[in-house]
Enzyme design. Sequence first.
Site, PDB file in Angstrom:
ATOM      1  N   TYR A  86      31.242 -61.412  21.033  1.00  0.00           N
ATOM      2  CA  TYR A  86      32.076 -60.203  21.002  1.00  0.00           C
ATOM      3  C   TYR A  86      32.514 -59.859  19.577  1.00  0.00           C
ATOM      4  CZ  TYR A  86      36.017 -57.130  22.257  1.00  0.00           C
ATOM      5  OH  TYR A  86      36.895 -56.086  22.379  1.00  0.00           O
ATOM      6  N   LYS A 114      31.490 -56.490  17.476  1.00  0.00           N
ATOM      7  CA  LYS A 114      32.504 -55.554  17.003  1.00  0.00           C
ATOM      8  C   LYS A 114      32.508 -55.450  15.477  1.00  0.00           C
ATOM      9  CE  LYS A 114      34.139 -54.141  20.949  1.00  0.00           C
ATOM     10  NZ  LYS A 114      33.834 -52.774  21.416  1.00  0.00           N
TER      11      LYS A 114
END
Length: 302
Positions: free
Chosen positions: A155, A159
């Site tokens: 993640y 991002k």
Amino acid sequence: MDLTGKAAVVTGSGRGLGLAYAHALAAHGASVVVNDIDEAVAEQAVTSIAEAGGTAVAEVVPVGSAEAADRLVSRAVEEFGRLDVLVTNAGILRDKVLWKMTDEDFDAVITTHLRATFTCARAAAVRMREQGEGGTLVLVGSPAGQRGNFGQTNYAAAKAGIAAMARTWSMELSRANITVNAVVPVAATAMTETIPAFAPYVEALRNGEPLPDFLRKGEGFGTPEDCAALVPFLASDAARGITGQCVGIGGDKVALWSHPQEIRTAYADGGWTSEALADAWSTSVGAEPQTVGIPAPKTPEA
């Protein structure tokens, strides 16, 4: 903030932050393509927007592939005649520490967050450049991508890549008058409910209790609706000069994130040896190491 006549696609907009973004765009006059992988959820989102006086249609498809991106752009053009705004919000979590994370855990998150942002933005940019009237790409980032976060290799990497793509695309698309920014929201969602420090407050909010000021102001933590105003603003004429930025929002707080940059430098005539680096590190460039991770919320009892 009048977006009348504009068409938008919001990925992952059946619930949570994505739904809040879709509602905010529709409330300001934009027609919205709602996207989700659950047909019932997507249709309920469309109904809620219509009941509020907005215009929306649903496109049920998992994002990631070029084919899915083309479907979303084509749906906007077929229904509304154009595409002006893309919000790449869709996301999933597969949290594990490095030594326990599988290839499947990694690939699933990278596909849904990073690859889907790329494929959807590419398809949108092609259409917007053909229209010749500019446009808006709003990419959804995370504090994890800015600072890292324990257990979120996949993640955080996705991002961080999204923030880098916003900066890159802002340069590549500037001549087409297409702005590209990343928003960094912090809100009470199914994702943040998994954070122990936030969990009781998210549950209280679900039961109708307001969030305390120390969260809304001190932590910039609020509801999805608190984050939504940023999207219509970035899509409006008032923000045509804003591009390549990472903007944080949540609760009562809005903030501009800095771009990575050199903060201390040192020089050695003829170049550095390993021994010279060891001698100089603690008194030169390494005197103030940068922190990592998302700081834990500071509760009044802490």
